[in-house]
Design an enzyme around this catalytic site. Structure first.
Site, PDB file in Angstrom:
ATOM      1  N   GLU A 119      47.269  34.455  32.855  1.00 45.62           N
ATOM      2  CA  GLU A 119      46.136  34.569  33.789  1.00 45.62           C
ATOM      3  C   GLU A 119      45.336  35.848  33.544  1.00 45.62           C
ATOM      4  O   GLU A 119      44.108  35.850  33.607  1.00 45.62           O
ATOM      5  CB  GLU A 119      46.622  34.526  35.249  1.00 45.62           C
ATOM      6  N   ARG A 123      41.430  35.653  32.155  1.00 48.70           N
ATOM      7  CA  ARG A 123      40.365  36.120  33.067  1.00 48.70           C
ATOM      8  C   ARG A 123      39.877  37.514  32.655  1.00 48.70           C
ATOM      9  O   ARG A 123      38.689  37.726  32.487  1.00 48.70           O
ATOM     10  CB  ARG A 123      40.861  36.147  34.511  1.00 48.70           C
ATOM     11  N   ASP A 246      47.585  21.802  28.503  1.00 46.79           N
ATOM     12  CA  ASP A 246      46.147  21.610  28.230  1.00 46.79           C
ATOM     13  C   ASP A 246      45.494  22.566  27.223  1.00 46.79           C
ATOM     14  O   ASP A 246      45.080  22.174  26.127  1.00 46.79           O
ATOM     15  CB  ASP A 246      45.362  21.621  29.558  1.00 46.79           C
ATOM     16  N   GLU A 363      36.674  21.675  35.309  1.00 51.35           N
ATOM     17  CA  GLU A 363      36.851  20.886  34.087  1.00 51.35           C
ATOM     18  C   GLU A 363      35.954  19.658  33.987  1.00 51.35           C
ATOM     19  O   GLU A 363      35.495  19.301  32.894  1.00 51.35           O
ATOM     20  CB  GLU A 363      38.326  20.480  33.917  1.00 51.35           C
TER      21      GLU A 363
HETATM   22  C1  DMJ Z   1      41.104  28.144  34.570  1.00 50.27           C
HETATM   23  O1  DMJ Z   1      41.727  29.318  34.892  1.00 50.27           O
HETATM   24  C2  DMJ Z   1      41.225  27.834  33.115  1.00 50.27           C
HETATM   25  O2  DMJ Z   1      40.279  26.866  32.778  1.00 50.27           O
HETATM   26  C3  DMJ Z   1      42.602  27.361  32.724  1.00 50.27           C
HETATM   27  O3  DMJ Z   1      42.692  27.003  31.378  1.00 50.27           O
HETATM   28  C4  DMJ Z   1      43.036  26.194  33.565  1.00 50.27           C
HETATM   29  N1  DMJ Z   1      42.522  26.137  34.855  1.00 50.27           N
HETATM   30  C5  DMJ Z   1      41.648  27.047  35.462  1.00 50.27           C
HETATM   31  C6  DMJ Z   1      40.509  26.328  36.157  1.00 50.27           C
HETATM   32  O4  DMJ Z   1      40.812  25.108  36.656  1.00 50.27           O
END
Ligand code: DMJ
Length: 456
Positions: A119, A123, A246, A363
């Site tokens: 995270e 970010r 993902d 998304e």
């Molecule tokens: C984001 O922090 C990023 O896109 C991450 O890869 C997965 N999900 C959240 C948003 O939904």
């Protein structure tokens, strides 16, 4: 020769059918695109005002109680770091200036906190580097490198795959059960830092980690949901395209684009064949959904699909498979309109909700952006508008935008994640904005939608 003629004929028929389809769609003229951009800019200003009034200097706004949330004891300024490049792209100069000043005056990584490597990387490490590339102030890069140096001990495991947590002052690590997404989704950020600083250690550590996951793939080329980073053994053999896996796939493709390193492309191509064979469910009339299977046998475990899975249509479009992208986006849009706003997860066989909340995730809009950009089909403008309209209608409150506890009752919850700025508003804007706002030939958007420049 005959083949050439046939191809030309097919091309002509295809473009004729495309024009007819466009004629049948409501007009979406330049003026309407401008209006959409303006509405998104206004939404960004409104959300930022809420942050400045009630959460200034903290991580996120809590829009219902008009207060703030910090992830750790000391704030790490998630919102201003995540929001800065969105403000630049949207042309919100005052907001960008204020966010920059706050970050450069206050952000300090020398704190007593055990942080989640993934995270913090997607970010903050990403946001600081995109800020540096867009703005040029070297202090952004200094902050990024200081953060990366504090995160590097995470890679000190027996395989080189990272621990999930690291202490920013001591380098102590915790949680050796990690997952492909959290292991692989460090590559763009650490790789970029090597390119910007000339120090290869970051690139090498992240590459070793992501390719270790690839090495541990099953005989049918799928990965599982959880892995022990010291033994390399899978702890969960569930395979899908959703959370925990993902962005591992996303980063294989995007790392190839950003760095031109063929090892990533080889791995991505191998996985794509398996994903298309085992994970895509082509049976529904509502589009192609993606199922959950066992990574070793490919046998179906569940028909659950959700907000996170929606990114895959965009990845398919971006990596050149427009046909698959369109079919999956059809499912994405079905999921959105079926419930008026998408739930976190639902069972696409029974149309029943599994997790009812919506936390302002991007998304679906992200995939809509890639599809519109790459097909120019007006249909995606209409779909994008519908999703933006719903968010503005159902999630806005007097001081910002709130998540929803339940997409059916539309009951709000007290959170506005920083990715609402970094991704949701950015993709919402980019769908309608002129192409020059962000050129996909020169830029790779990270998983948190931070733009990284491709340098040949
Ligand atoms: C984001 O922090 C990023 O896109 C991450 O890869 C997965 N999900 C959240 C948003 O939904």
């Amino acid at each position: 020769m005959r083949f050439k003629k046939l191809s030309l004929l097919l091309l002509a028929v295809g473009s004729f059918l495309f024009s007819i389809a466009q004629l049948n769609r409501p007009v979406f003229n330049e003026e309407m695109k401008k209006q959409m951009c303006e509405r998104v800019r206004e939404a960004a200003r409104h959300a930022w005002k809420g942050y400045t009034d009630y959460a200034w200097g903290h991580d996120d706004l809590k829009p219902l109680t008009k207060s703030y949330r910090d992830w750790y004891q000391t704030p790490l300024l998630m919102t201003p770091v995540d929001a800065f490049d969105t403000f630049i792209l949207l042309g919100l100069t005052d907001e960008a200036t204020a966010a920059k000043k706050l970050v450069l005056d206050k952000l300090n990584f020398n704190i007593d906190a055990n942080v989640q490597v993934f995270e913090i990387t997607i970010r903050l490490l990403a946001g600081l580097q995109s800020a540096y590339e867009l703005d040029g102030d070297p202090r952004f890069l200094q902050l990024a490198q200081d953060l990366a140096n504090r995160l590097m001990p995470a890679f000190h495991s027996k395989t080189g795959m990272p621990y999930r947590y690291v202490h920013l002052q001591t380098g102590a690590t915790a949680d050796s059960i990690n997952n492909p997404a959290e292991i692989g989704t460090l590559m763009l950020e650490f790789g970029k830092l090597s390119k910007l600083t000339g120090d290869p250690q970051y690139y090498n550590a992240a590459k070793k980690a992501i390719l270790y996951v690839y090495k541990q793939r099953s005989a049918i080329d799928l990965v599982g949901e959880q892995i022990d980073i010291n033994t390399g053994q899978w702890v969960s053999t569930k395979s899908h395209i959703s959370g925990y896996i993902d962005s591992y796939y996303e980063y294989l493709y995007k790392s190839w684009l950003l760095f031109g390193d063929r090892d990533f492309k080889t791995a991505f191509d191998k996985h794509q064949v398996a994903i298309k064979k085992y994970l895509i469910d082509r049976k529904s009339a509502n589009g192609w959904f993606m199922r959950q299977v066992n990574m070793h046998t490919g046998k179906q475990i569940a028909t659950i699909y959700g907000a996170l899975d929606a990114f895959y249509a965009g990845l398919c479009a971006f990596s050149g498979d427009i046909n698959t992208a369109k079919k999956i986006q059809q499912a994405n849009y079905y999921m959105w309109t079926k419930f008026n706003i998408e739930p976190e997860a639902f069972n696409y066989k029974t149309d029943s909700i599994v997790s009812p909340y919506y936390i302002l995730r991007p998304e679906n809009l992200e995939s809509c952006f890639y599809l519109y950009r790459l097909t120019q089909d007006r249909k995606y403008l209409i779909e994008g508008k519908r999703m933006v309209d719903d968010i503005l209608l159902h999630c806005r409150n007097e001081v910002g935008f709130a998540s929803l506890n339940n997409v059916k009752s539309l009951e709000k919850s007290n959170s506005m994640e920083s990715f609402f700025f970094a991704e949701t508003l950015k993709y919402a804007y980019l769908i309608f904005a002129p192409v020059a706002t962000l050129d996909l030939k020169q830029t790779v958007l990270t998983t948190e939608a931070h733009p990284f420049k491709i340098k040949k």
